[in-house]
Design a protein around this motif. Structure first.
Motif, short mmCIF file in Angstrom:
data_model
loop_
_atom_site.label_atom_id
_atom_site.label_comp_id
_atom_site.label_asym_id
_atom_site.label_seq_id
_atom_site.Cartn_x
_atom_site.Cartn_y
_atom_site.Cartn_z
N ARG A 165 0.84 -1.21 0.00
CA ARG A 165 0.00 0.00 0.00
C ARG A 165 0.87 1.25 0.00
NH1 ARG A 165 -1.16 2.23 4.64
NH2 ARG A 165 -2.49 4.06 4.69
N GLU A 166 1.92 1.23 0.80
CA GLU A 166 2.81 2.39 0.86
C GLU A 166 3.55 2.59 -0.47
OE1 GLU A 166 3.76 2.37 5.64
OE2 GLU A 166 4.93 1.10 4.32
N GLN A 167 3.91 1.48 -1.10
CA GLN A 167 4.56 1.58 -2.42
C GLN A 167 3.59 2.15 -3.46
OE1 GLN A 167 6.10 -2.33 -3.26
NE2 GLN A 167 7.74 -2.15 -1.77
N LEU A 168 2.32 1.74 -3.37
CA LEU A 168 1.31 2.24 -4.29
C LEU A 168 1.10 3.75 -4.09
CD1 LEU A 168 -0.76 1.38 -6.48
CD2 LEU A 168 -2.43 1.11 -4.64
N ILE A 169 1.06 4.15 -2.83
CA ILE A 169 0.91 5.59 -2.52
C ILE A 169 2.09 6.36 -3.10
CG2 ILE A 169 1.08 7.24 -0.59
CD1 ILE A 169 -0.78 5.36 1.00
N GLU A 170 3.29 5.82 -2.93
CA GLU A 170 4.49 6.50 -3.46
C GLU A 170 4.43 6.59 -4.98
OE1 GLU A 170 8.17 5.47 -1.48
OE2 GLU A 170 9.25 5.83 -3.33
N LEU A 171 3.99 5.51 -5.62
CA LEU A 171 3.90 5.51 -7.08
C LEU A 171 2.89 6.54 -7.58
CD1 LEU A 171 4.03 1.70 -7.95
CD2 LEU A 171 5.65 3.44 -8.68
N LYS A 172 1.73 6.59 -6.93
CA LYS A 172 0.69 7.56 -7.33
C LYS A 172 1.21 8.98 -7.16
CE LYS A 172 -3.53 4.93 -6.33
NZ LYS A 172 -4.65 4.77 -5.38
N ALA A 173 1.89 9.22 -6.04
CA ALA A 173 2.41 10.57 -5.76
C ALA A 173 3.50 10.94 -6.77
CB ALA A 173 2.94 10.63 -4.34
N THR A 174 4.34 9.98 -7.10
CA THR A 174 5.42 10.23 -8.05
C THR A 174 4.85 10.53 -9.44
OG1 THR A 174 6.88 8.79 -6.79
CG2 THR A 174 7.56 9.29 -9.04
N ARG A 175 3.79 9.83 -9.81
CA ARG A 175 3.16 10.07 -11.12
C ARG A 175 2.62 11.49 -11.20
NH1 ARG A 175 -1.97 6.57 -12.70
NH2 ARG A 175 -2.82 7.86 -11.04
N THR A 176 1.95 11.94 -10.14
CA THR A 176 1.43 13.32 -10.11
C THR A 176 2.59 14.31 -10.22
OG1 THR A 176 -0.35 12.58 -8.67
CG2 THR A 176 0.03 14.95 -8.79
N GLN A 221 1.33 12.41 -1.20
CA GLN A 221 1.50 11.25 -0.31
C GLN A 221 0.70 11.46 0.97
OE1 GLN A 221 5.62 10.43 0.55
NE2 GLN A 221 6.05 9.66 -1.48
N ILE A 222 0.80 12.66 1.53
CA ILE A 222 0.08 12.95 2.78
C ILE A 222 -1.43 12.81 2.58
CG2 ILE A 222 -0.47 14.80 4.43
CD1 ILE A 222 2.50 15.76 3.96
N VAL A 223 -1.92 13.36 1.46
CA VAL A 223 -3.36 13.26 1.17
C VAL A 223 -3.77 11.78 1.08
CG1 VAL A 223 -5.10 13.65 -0.62
CG2 VAL A 223 -3.56 15.50 0.04
N GLU A 249 8.78 17.96 -6.16
CA GLU A 249 9.01 17.16 -4.94
C GLU A 249 7.98 17.51 -3.87
OE1 GLU A 249 11.66 14.72 -3.65
OE2 GLU A 249 11.05 14.36 -5.70
N ALA A 250 7.72 18.81 -3.72
CA ALA A 250 6.74 19.25 -2.72
C ALA A 250 5.36 18.68 -3.04
CB ALA A 250 6.70 20.77 -2.66
N VAL A 251 5.00 18.69 -4.33
CA VAL A 251 3.71 18.12 -4.75
C VAL A 251 3.67 16.63 -4.44
CG1 VAL A 251 2.31 17.54 -6.78
CG2 VAL A 251 3.20 19.86 -6.50
N LYS A 252 4.79 15.95 -4.66
CA LYS A 252 4.85 14.51 -4.38
C LYS A 252 4.57 14.23 -2.89
CE LYS A 252 8.61 11.98 -3.70
NZ LYS A 252 9.94 11.39 -3.95
N PHE A 253 5.24 14.99 -2.02
CA PHE A 253 5.04 14.75 -0.58
C PHE A 253 3.62 15.14 -0.15
CE2 PHE A 253 9.79 15.24 -0.58
CZ PHE A 253 10.05 13.91 -0.31
N ALA A 254 3.10 16.22 -0.72
CA ALA A 254 1.73 16.65 -0.39
C ALA A 254 0.72 15.58 -0.81
CB ALA A 254 1.42 17.98 -1.07
#
Lengths: 142, 74
Positions: A74-85, A134-136, A127-132
């Motif tokens: 799940r965490e990997q999926l979240i990271e992948l989604k955030a990285t795509r954005t 991820q948090i969402v 990078e900031a968008v990626k972390f934001a």
């Protein structure tokens, strides 16, 4: 709050604070209110890295078990989604950086410097968008 | 967003000596937050994790997960 979410918060806040200060200074340089100093960039990167390491050590000592646990699916999926954005944000803002060549600057050499700053801003912003993001996603699934 | 997959993990945990989310998470190799997300129907686990959960409780997969969708959208 999980270790990974805390980690994302730390990175997001540090990016905003450290590079917010850096780009504010760059804005002053562009406006002619300050002199350009390359050493400032190196100092900001060093501050960012040191603060990241120290703060991650602090949260790792608070939740050592979470910190040691590898990222699950799940965490990997979240990271992948955030990285795509973040990738699309980087793509658009990097193309936007090219637009800086059309700005009227007194010294033509400044165009290269300004484009470099714009590309750097694109990377930091993505990078900031990626972390934001991820948090969402962590919050939504909590 | 909730998934179309329902589950009985909470009841199964209760029936197995009130197993905690952390204990289940350790047995199946995910974080406690992920077990919580699965239980609440916020996240659909991979087939492998689903089978691991069923194996922990010693029940068939469809005793743990049930599909609640009205059909495949085309």
């Amino acid at each position: 709050m999980s270790f990974r979410e805390k980690s994302a918060w730390i990175s997001l806040v540090l990016l905003a604070v450290v590079f917010g200060a850096y780009f504010s200074y760059i804005g002053m340089v562009v406006a002619g209110l300050a002199r350009n100093r390359f050493s400032l960039f190196l100092v900001m990167v060093a501050v960012f890295i040191i603060a990241e390491v120290v703060l991650h050590l602090v949260i790792a000592t608070q939740t050592p078990r979470d910190a040691r646990t590898p990222k699950d699916e799940r965490e990997q999926l979240i990271e992948l989604k955030a990285t795509r954005t973040a990738f699309y944000v980087l793509l658009v803002s990097a193309f936007g950086s090219i637009g800086t060549v059309h700005l009227r600057l007194s010294d033509p050499d400044d165009h290269l410097w300004l484009m470099m700053q714009a590309i750097l801003f694109s990377i930091v912003f993505a990078e900031a968008v990626k972390f934001a993001r991820q948090i969402v996603l962590y919050r939504r699934d909590a | 967003m909730d998934t179309a997959i329902r589950n009985t993990i909470r009841r199964l945990r209760f029936d197995h000596s009130e197993m905690t989310q952390q204990e289940l998470a350790d047995k199946i190799g995910v974080t406690r937050q992920t077990v919580n997300a699965i239980e609440l129907g916020k996240y659909s686990p991979s087939l492998e994790v689903a089978f691991r959960i069923a194996a922990v409780f010693g029940v068939p997969l469809d005793d743990v997960f049930q599909y609640d969708g009205k059909g495949v959208k085309r």
